[in-house]
Design an enzyme around this catalytic site. Structure first.
Site, short mmCIF file in Angstrom:
data_model
loop_
_atom_site.label_atom_id
_atom_site.label_comp_id
_atom_site.label_asym_id
_atom_site.label_seq_id
_atom_site.Cartn_x
_atom_site.Cartn_y
_atom_site.Cartn_z
N TYR A 58 -86.40 2.50 -40.67
CA TYR A 58 -85.11 2.03 -40.16
C TYR A 58 -86.19 1.45 -38.27
O TYR A 58 -84.69 0.83 -38.58
CB TYR A 58 -84.59 4.14 -40.21
N ARG A 61 -85.89 -1.87 -39.07
CA ARG A 61 -84.05 -2.23 -38.99
C ARG A 61 -83.66 -2.36 -38.33
O ARG A 61 -82.70 -3.52 -38.10
CB ARG A 61 -84.22 -1.76 -40.84
N ASP A 98 -75.24 -2.21 -41.40
CA ASP A 98 -75.16 -2.77 -40.11
C ASP A 98 -73.68 -2.64 -39.51
O ASP A 98 -72.87 -2.50 -39.89
CB ASP A 98 -75.60 -4.31 -40.63
N HIS A 113 -71.57 5.01 -45.75
CA HIS A 113 -73.53 5.15 -46.65
C HIS A 113 -73.67 5.04 -44.69
O HIS A 113 -75.66 5.08 -44.99
CB HIS A 113 -74.81 4.05 -47.16
N THR A 181 -71.72 -6.60 -54.41
CA THR A 181 -72.53 -5.36 -54.32
C THR A 181 -73.39 -5.57 -55.71
O THR A 181 -71.46 -6.30 -56.80
CB THR A 181 -71.86 -4.48 -54.00
N GLU A 209 -73.45 -13.69 -58.22
CA GLU A 209 -73.23 -13.38 -59.68
C GLU A 209 -72.47 -11.78 -60.66
O GLU A 209 -71.89 -11.50 -59.53
CB GLU A 209 -75.02 -13.43 -60.07
#
Ligand code: APR
Length: 243
Positions: A58, A61, A98, A113, A181, A209
């Protein structure tokens, strides 16, 4: 689809909305879970077994998100514009940790989350803004204990935040948008089903997609988020202005 301008909109976003800002998704070929194993970095058991390794994952990130090159893209900006200009309620629920939606100007936002720029103390439950590296020895600014600070993120096996409020909003929404997602992680992957079961909201998928839940959506727009999201938001706002 004709949506009343007072209609309530709930939006779910995932990693795909931040891809064009330079952040990796999880399950694409170059995604995070192709590089590290979930069991090693994103479970409470991993943190108990290897706190240094989990903190390092983390920390990397968090440092990446501090890079000046990482900025909101046109999809984040369009969603902030929708919240500002839509006459009815707009709630944004993101799975992303983020802060690009905030930087774009979204306010009515749930980080289901958690958030990378926050740390939580397991000893006293205080949540702190946190931009530096977290160490196992880091001290909680509230209770002074060291060893209890962890990233304020939801790991596999933990309950996402604000689920009751989200369920109420899904049941009463008129339009549900699912953006960027894959639809492979519950409970978020089940939101479209909840809207369908309430029998009220129109459901739209905006993704690169078709997602795993594609058949549950009334409408689909496939392509990069930076293109399909601004185009869809423009059409919604134009529809509201005409009424
Ligand atoms: N524009 C739109 N969609 C995109 C783009 C793009 N530029 N690039 C990729 N996508 C799509 C992919 O096709 C994929 O369907 O975004 C989706 C990303 O899926 P995941 O990597 O599975 O990410 P997400 O759905 O957010 O994951 C859910 O899983 O590991 C956990 O906690 C993590 O919040 C995350 C959750």
């Amino acid at each position: 689809m004709k949506l009343h301008p007072e209609g309530k909109i709930v939006i779910l976003t995932g990693a795909g909305v931040s891809r064009e800002s330079g952040l990796n998704t999880f399950r694409d070929a170059d995604g995070i879970w192709a590089q590290v194993r979930i069991e090693d970095v994103a479970t409470p058991e991993a943190f108990a077994r290897d706190p240094e390794g989990v903190q390092a994952f983390y920390n990397d990130r968090r440092a990446g998100l501090c890079d000046v090159a990482i900025k909101p893209n046109p999809a984040h900006l369009a969603l902030a514009e929708l919240e500002r200009d839509w006459p009815g309620d707009v709630l944004l629920v993101t799975q992303n940790i983020d802060d690009l939606h905030e930087r774009a100007g979204s306010h009515n936002l749930i980080h289901m989350h958690g958030e990378l720029f926050k740390a939580r103390c397991e000893a006293c439950s205080a949540v702190h803004a946190w931009r530096d590296d977290l160490q196992v020895s880091s001290r909680c600014p509230a209770c002074g204990q060291s060893g209890g600070l962890r990233p304020h993120v939801v790991w596999f096996g933990e309950m996402p935040f604000e689920m009751e409020r989200i369920a109420t909003e899904l049941e009463s929404c008129d339009l549900f948008l699912s953006i960027g997602t894959s639809g492979s992680v519950y409970p978020a992957a089940g939101f479209v089903q909840e809207v369908r079961m309430a029998g009220r909201g129109h459901t739209v998928e905006l993704n690169l997609e078709p997602s795993e839940g594609r058949d549950l959506f009334h409408e689909h727009h496939h392509g990069p988020a930076s293109e399909v999201v601004p185009a869809y938001v423009r059409s919604l706002l134009k529809g509201a202005a005409r009424r």
